[in-house]
Design a protein around this motif. Structure first.
Motif, PDB file in Angstrom:
ATOM      1  N   LEU A 171       0.667  -1.275  -0.146  1.00  0.00           N
ATOM      2  CA  LEU A 171       0.159   0.105   0.086  1.00  0.00           C
ATOM      3  C   LEU A 171       0.806   1.344  -0.045  1.00  0.00           C
ATOM      4  O   LEU A 171       0.586   2.348  -0.687  1.00  0.00           O
ATOM      5  N   GLU A 187     -11.581   0.488   6.667  1.00  0.00           N
ATOM      6  CA  GLU A 187     -10.978   1.095   5.312  1.00  0.00           C
ATOM      7  C   GLU A 187     -10.454   2.448   5.713  1.00  0.00           C
ATOM      8  O   GLU A 187      -9.517   2.675   5.164  1.00  0.00           O
ATOM      9  N   ILE A 239      -7.632  -0.432  -1.510  1.00  0.00           N
ATOM     10  CA  ILE A 239      -8.427  -0.774  -0.537  1.00  0.00           C
ATOM     11  C   ILE A 239      -9.915  -0.900  -0.663  1.00  0.00           C
ATOM     12  O   ILE A 239     -10.453  -2.020  -0.134  1.00  0.00           O
ATOM     13  N   LEU A 292      -6.990   2.011   7.270  1.00  0.00           N
ATOM     14  CA  LEU A 292      -5.948   1.744   6.280  1.00  0.00           C
ATOM     15  C   LEU A 292      -5.612   2.820   5.451  1.00  0.00           C
ATOM     16  O   LEU A 292      -4.344   3.209   5.315  1.00  0.00           O
ATOM     17  N   ILE A 336      -7.805  -8.801   3.660  1.00  0.00           N
ATOM     18  CA  ILE A 336      -7.262  -8.658   2.258  1.00  0.00           C
ATOM     19  C   ILE A 336      -6.090  -9.682   1.949  1.00  0.00           C
ATOM     20  O   ILE A 336      -6.159 -10.150   0.793  1.00  0.00           O
TER      21      ILE A 336
END
Length: 78
Positions: free
Chosen positions: A12, A34, A24, A37, A71
């Protein structure tokens, strides 16, 4: 943080911000996961900077852990 979570975080952080956010969002995570992150791994904000937004450090850590697990599972199951 385990190596799998570290690998996702590194991925990321190496993406362009808009691409990382789109990535994401493609996992359709719950809003708090969400947002955490995006704020921590994409925008590189500290946990402390998110606390005034109503998130405790424990909430942030737990949300990141759950998001990384979801994820990783999605990547694994392709």
């Amino acid at each position: 943080m385990n190596s799998q979570n570290r690998a996702i975080r590194t991925l990321l952080q190496t993406m362009a911000p808009r691409r990382a956010i789109d990535y994401i969002q493609s996992f359709q995570l719950p809003e708090v996961e969400e947002r955490v992150l995006i704020e921590c791994d994409v925008r590189r904000r500290s946990y402390a900077s998110l606390c005034p937004a109503g998130y405790s450090e424990k909430v942030i850590k737990d949300a990141k852990r759950r998001a990384y697990a979801k994820i990783a599972d999605a990547i694994k199951n392709g």
